[in-house]
Design a protein around this motif. Sequence first.
Motif, short mmCIF file in Angstrom:
data_model
loop_
_atom_site.label_atom_id
_atom_site.label_comp_id
_atom_site.label_asym_id
_atom_site.label_seq_id
_atom_site.Cartn_x
_atom_site.Cartn_y
_atom_site.Cartn_z
N ARG A 25 0.87 -1.18 0.00
CA ARG A 25 0.00 0.00 0.00
C ARG A 25 0.90 1.23 0.00
N ALA A 27 -0.22 4.36 -1.53
CA ALA A 27 -0.97 5.50 -2.02
C ALA A 27 -0.62 6.73 -1.18
N THR A 32 -5.70 9.24 -0.12
CA THR A 32 -6.52 8.35 0.69
C THR A 32 -7.47 9.14 1.58
N ASP A 33 -7.03 10.31 2.08
CA ASP A 33 -7.92 11.14 2.89
C ASP A 33 -9.10 11.64 2.06
N ASN A 36 -11.46 8.71 1.35
CA ASN A 36 -12.23 8.39 2.56
C ASN A 36 -13.31 9.42 2.82
N THR A 99 -8.67 -4.97 3.29
CA THR A 99 -7.69 -4.81 4.37
C THR A 99 -7.22 -6.15 4.86
#
Length: 99
Positions: A25, A27, A32-33, A36, A99
């Motif tokens: 991972r 990124a 990613t924030d 999300n 995940t």
Amino acid sequence: MIQALAVKAHTYLILADGGVPQPSRNAPPKLTDKVNTVLGLLAWVGTAAGVAGVLITGAMMAVSMRRGEGSEHMGRLGMVLGGCVLVATAGPVVQFVFT
């Protein structure tokens, strides 16, 4: 060209060996924030749409009962509740898978 073929051959060798590639991972945190945030907003919108759908279906059922019409709204209520279950379980399922 030869290097690309060597990489492909190495990939097929790993897969043929039974080894499972483990991607990392990497990124960027800013991306990613943002993802999300968008997914959180979509979850809230889906929940609000489900609540609105249940309220609207309930109101339509009350009006039809008042008029003395049949109860064909149970099918709609089932679809709305099915959509609510789908929205409620989408986040945990995606989180479990990735995940």
